[in-house]
Every structure is written in structure tokens, then in C-alpha cells.
Motif scaffolding. Structure first.
Motif, PDB file in Angstrom:
ATOM      1  N   MET A 156      15.571   0.242   5.293  1.00 59.59           N
ATOM      2  CA  MET A 156      14.301   0.165   5.266  1.00 59.59           C
ATOM      3  C   MET A 156      13.924  -1.396   5.832  1.00 59.59           C
ATOM      4  N   THR A 157      12.973  -1.277   7.007  1.00 62.24           N
ATOM      5  CA  THR A 157      12.639  -2.375   7.564  1.00 62.24           C
ATOM      6  C   THR A 157      11.348  -3.073   6.861  1.00 62.24           C
ATOM      7  N   PRO A 158      11.335  -4.612   6.769  1.00 60.44           N
ATOM      8  CA  PRO A 158      10.157  -5.036   6.172  1.00 60.44           C
ATOM      9  C   PRO A 158       9.085  -4.645   6.349  1.00 60.44           C
ATOM     10  N   GLU A 159       8.508  -4.012   7.641  1.00 59.84           N
ATOM     11  CA  GLU A 159       7.302  -3.440   8.260  1.00 59.84           C
ATOM     12  C   GLU A 159       7.241  -2.017   7.241  1.00 59.84           C
ATOM     13  N   HIS A 160       8.061  -1.269   7.189  1.00 59.21           N
ATOM     14  CA  HIS A 160       7.926  -0.183   6.423  1.00 59.21           C
ATOM     15  C   HIS A 160       7.956  -0.459   4.787  1.00 59.21           C
ATOM     16  N   SER A 161       8.429  -1.421   4.421  1.00 58.31           N
ATOM     17  CA  SER A 161       8.465  -1.767   3.032  1.00 58.31           C
ATOM     18  C   SER A 161       7.100  -2.336   2.620  1.00 58.31           C
ATOM     19  N   LEU A 162       6.455  -2.754   3.597  1.00 53.75           N
ATOM     20  CA  LEU A 162       5.031  -3.617   3.334  1.00 53.75           C
ATOM     21  C   LEU A 162       4.044  -2.196   3.254  1.00 53.75           C
ATOM     22  N   THR A 163       4.350  -1.326   4.214  1.00 52.13           N
ATOM     23  CA  THR A 163       3.503  -0.211   4.250  1.00 52.13           C
ATOM     24  C   THR A 163       3.595   0.788   2.820  1.00 52.13           C
ATOM     25  N   ASP A 164       4.921   0.814   2.481  1.00 54.73           N
ATOM     26  CA  ASP A 164       5.202   1.657   1.272  1.00 54.73           C
ATOM     27  C   ASP A 164       4.400   0.882   0.399  1.00 54.73           C
ATOM     28  N   TRP A 165       4.340  -0.292  -0.063  1.00 59.54           N
ATOM     29  CA  TRP A 165       3.706  -1.341  -1.069  1.00 59.54           C
ATOM     30  C   TRP A 165       2.344  -0.800  -0.975  1.00 59.54           C
ATOM     31  N   GLY A 166       1.820  -0.875   0.199  1.00 53.77           N
ATOM     32  CA  GLY A 166       0.573  -0.782   0.636  1.00 53.77           C
ATOM     33  C   GLY A 166      -0.115   0.587  -0.160  1.00 53.77           C
ATOM     34  N   ILE A 167       0.827   1.704   0.286  1.00 50.88           N
ATOM     35  CA  ILE A 167       0.251   3.014  -0.212  1.00 50.88           C
ATOM     36  C   ILE A 167       0.388   3.047  -1.770  1.00 50.88           C
ATOM     37  N   VAL A 168       1.314   2.646  -2.203  1.00 51.57           N
ATOM     38  CA  VAL A 168       1.352   2.506  -3.663  1.00 51.57           C
ATOM     39  C   VAL A 168       0.069   1.873  -4.317  1.00 51.57           C
ATOM     40  N   ALA A 169      -0.180   0.669  -3.559  1.00 58.37           N
ATOM     41  CA  ALA A 169      -1.520  -0.095  -4.061  1.00 58.37           C
ATOM     42  C   ALA A 169      -2.619   0.909  -4.151  1.00 58.37           C
ATOM     43  N   ILE A 170      -2.888   1.367  -2.978  1.00 64.76           N
ATOM     44  CA  ILE A 170      -3.997   2.347  -2.669  1.00 64.76           C
ATOM     45  C   ILE A 170      -4.074   3.644  -3.549  1.00 64.76           C
ATOM     46  N   PHE A 171      -2.722   3.948  -3.914  1.00 69.64           N
ATOM     47  CA  PHE A 171      -2.736   5.229  -4.897  1.00 69.64           C
ATOM     48  C   PHE A 171      -3.204   4.632  -6.145  1.00 69.64           C
ATOM     49  N   VAL A 172      -2.704   3.482  -6.647  1.00 67.55           N
ATOM     50  CA  VAL A 172      -3.222   2.907  -7.987  1.00 67.55           C
ATOM     51  C   VAL A 172      -4.615   2.840  -8.110  1.00 67.55           C
ATOM     52  N   THR A 173      -5.065   2.297  -7.053  1.00 66.07           N
ATOM     53  CA  THR A 173      -6.534   1.726  -7.229  1.00 66.07           C
ATOM     54  C   THR A 173      -7.497   3.140  -7.049  1.00 66.07           C
ATOM     55  N   VAL A 174      -6.987   4.037  -6.170  1.00 61.97           N
ATOM     56  CA  VAL A 174      -7.746   5.131  -6.384  1.00 61.97           C
ATOM     57  C   VAL A 174      -7.830   5.973  -7.533  1.00 61.97           C
ATOM     58  N   TYR A 175      -6.621   5.756  -8.374  1.00 62.70           N
ATOM     59  CA  TYR A 175      -6.550   6.625  -9.510  1.00 62.70           C
ATOM     60  C   TYR A 175      -7.445   5.870 -10.668  1.00 62.70           C
ATOM     61  N   ILE A 176      -7.250   4.430 -10.613  1.00 62.59           N
ATOM     62  CA  ILE A 176      -8.198   3.739 -11.447  1.00 62.59           C
ATOM     63  C   ILE A 176      -9.406   3.932 -11.279  1.00 62.59           C
ATOM     64  N   GLY A 177      -9.926   4.151 -10.035  1.00 68.52           N
ATOM     65  CA  GLY A 177     -10.988   4.302  -9.479  1.00 68.52           C
ATOM     66  C   GLY A 177     -11.774   6.026 -10.213  1.00 68.52           C
ATOM     67  N   MET A 178     -10.892   6.796 -10.009  1.00 72.29           N
ATOM     68  CA  MET A 178     -11.044   7.919 -10.581  1.00 72.29           C
ATOM     69  C   MET A 178     -11.345   7.987 -12.130  1.00 72.29           C
ATOM     70  N   ILE A 179     -10.424   7.173 -12.739  1.00 74.78           N
ATOM     71  CA  ILE A 179     -10.555   7.073 -14.407  1.00 74.78           C
ATOM     72  C   ILE A 179     -11.928   6.429 -14.460  1.00 74.78           C
ATOM     73  N   LEU A 180     -12.181   5.362 -14.096  1.00 79.13           N
ATOM     74  CA  LEU A 180     -13.444   4.366 -14.569  1.00 79.13           C
ATOM     75  C   LEU A 180     -14.588   5.137 -13.922  1.00 79.13           C
TER      76      LEU A 180
END
Length: 285
Positions: free
Chosen positions: A1-25
């Protein structure tokens, strides 16, 4: 996995977590965003990161499901604006029943209505009446409101039009409407019974058990209007029109192979042809 792909994957995880926090709150702190805005912002973030192209995003949306959902939201809004849900809830409230039987009647009605109409609108329309009923009878409102919310979700699983998830499943798998109902109805009815038993005999069941009330003694009064906390005045013609379209659609779904989303759109179009209810009011719900 390239560093660029790794950053993208972590960005998606951050978005996922943020969206679900927003849904809960119900939103994100210090931002004027509701749950819909949070979800839209998350989708924009995923596309902005390059994890999905706009073409891929568009193809991920199942158009028949969206059309079917839109059409039944129009049908459900017609029933609400016609005062149907409020009138039915008031009839239940006036029944000469004690606390446990009244709770059972409410669960049964909410579950049945949610199998045909949008469970979200059922909760929106019935909640103010149920809350006022509990205040007038001096009942703890928590079991009744919890029963309403759970019954609406359980009942919506009985058909392929009760909620968006079932609409999507039915569309993608091309499930026959009648066969699905026959398979889903027994567990739905059993689940509604379990819900009632849990609310009656579960934790906190001994708090209050109201005696039976005379049938004519419990009118439930709410301010008239079309807001979410108001009771739309009952309109027999608009209610009959909505019920006729809903009944016709069920017959089409059960006995023909006409695409459900097309039939539902035709039904929604019939309801939008109104001299009394403005289309912006109907589609605003």
C-alpha cells in the motif's frame, strides 16, 4: 500500500467516524448542520478525497428505490395533512382501556400503519397526540413513546414499502411483494407482542397501571395547524383520496408485475393533483 493510498484510507475512516458522531449527536458541535447535512458533508468528503468519482457515486444510488421512497413519502404526507394519523390516534386514545391494553392498541396501530406508510411520518404525526394523552391520563409517557418508536420500526419490516431498507432490498433482489409479506408477517407480529410484553412486565413496569377509562371521556386536544407539533384538521376527502391511492398501490403490488416505483410515482402524481393541498406543503414533509 502506497503512502498516498494509506492517507486516503485514513481520511475515509475519519469521515466515517465523524459522520456517525454527527448522526448520534444530531449534528456537529458549533456547526449549523443537522443529520442530513452531516451525511451530505461526509459524501462530499469522500468524493473530495478521490476515494470515489462522481460517476461511481451516482451509480451507487439505486434510482428505483429513490423513486419509490419519494412516492410513498408523498402518500404519507397526504395522509398526515389530511389529519388521518391524528384522527386514528385520537380514536385509540378514546378507547375504554386500561394502561396495558391501551399500550397494546397503540403498538398494534403504529405497527400496522408503518407497514404501509412511512414509519418516520407515523412517529412524527402520532407523537404529540400520544404525549398529550399520557399527560391527560397521568400516565408515564416513556413506555408509550418508546412503544410507538419501536412499533413503527418493527411494523415497517412487514412489507417491501415500510422503510427505505426494505425498498432497497426488494428492488435489488427483485423480491415478490406478496411472498415477502407472507414470510415477514409472522416474525413482525411476534416481535410486536414481545415489545408489548417487555413494556408491560419489563423494567419499571410497576410504576403505574391506570384503570379503564370511559370511552367518551378522553378527547385529546392539540393546537390546529400543519407544523410538526400541531394537529392537522381532519379532512375526510383528502384522507379518502390518500387511502384509495394506497389501497390501489397495494393491489398493484400484490397482483401485477407493474414495476413498483412506476406505479407508486403514478399514485403520487394523482395525489399532487389537488385543489386544496399545495404541492410544496405535501413535498415539504
Amino acid at each position: 500500500m502506497t503512502p498516498e493510498h494509506s492517507l486516503t484510507d485514513w481520511g475515509i475512516v475519519a469521515i466515517f467516524v465523524t459522520v456517525y458522531i454527527g448522526m448520534i449527536l444530531g449534528g456537529l458541535p458549533r456547526l449549523k448542520l443537522d443529520r442530513s447535512g452531516v451525511a451530505l458533508l461526509g459524501a462530499i468528503g469522500v468524493i473530495g478525497l478521490g476515494a470515489m468519482s462522481t460517476t461511481q457515486a451516482a451509480s451507487a444510488v439505486d434510482l428505483p428505490t429513490m423513486l419509490l421512497l419519494f412516492a410513498f413519502m408523498v402518500v404519507s404526507a397526504q395522509m398526515r395533512l389530511g389529519g388521518f394519523y391524528t384522527a386514528v390516534t385520537r380514536q385509540v386514545a378514546a378507547l375504554p382501556l386500561g394502561r396495558n391494553a391501551l399500550l397494546g392498541a397503540l403498538i398494534a396501530v403504529a405497527g400496522a400503519l408503518s407497514a404501509v406508510f412511512s414509519n418516520d411520518i407515523i412517529c412524527l404525526a402520532m407523537t404529540p397526540v400520544v404525549a398529550q394523552l399520557c399527560l391527560q391520563r397521568r400516565l408515564n409517557p416513556a413506555p408509550f413513546l418508546l412503544g410507538l418508536a419501536c412499533a413503527a420500526n418493527i411494523g415497517s419490516a412487514a412489507t417491501l414499502i415500510g422503510n427505505p431498507q426494505n425498498m432497497l432490498i426488494g428492488s435489488l433482489l427483485q423480491l415478490p411483494f406478496g411472498a415477502y409479506v407472507r414470510q415477514a408477517l409472522p416474525p413482525v407480529v411476534l416481535s410486536l407482542g414481545v415489545l408489548w410484553a417487555w413494556l408491560v412486565w419489563g423494567p419499571g413496569h410497576a410504576e403505574s397501571t391506570a384503570p379503564a377509562k370511559p370511552s367518551a371521556a378522553m378527547p385529546v386536544d392539540l393546537p390546529s395547524g400543519y407544523g410538526p407539533l400541531q394537529a392537522p384538521p381532519f379532512d375526510a376527502w383528502q384522507t379518502a383520496k390518500g387511502l384509495a391511492v394506497a389501497g390501489a398501490l397495494l393491489l398493484v403490488f400484490l397482483f401485477t408485475d407493474w414495476p413498483r416505483e412506476v406505479a407508486a410515482l403514478v399514485g403520487a402524481g394523482v395525489l399532487l393533483l389537488s385543489r386544496r393541498l399545495h404541492s410544496s406543503d405535501v413535498m415539504g414533509f
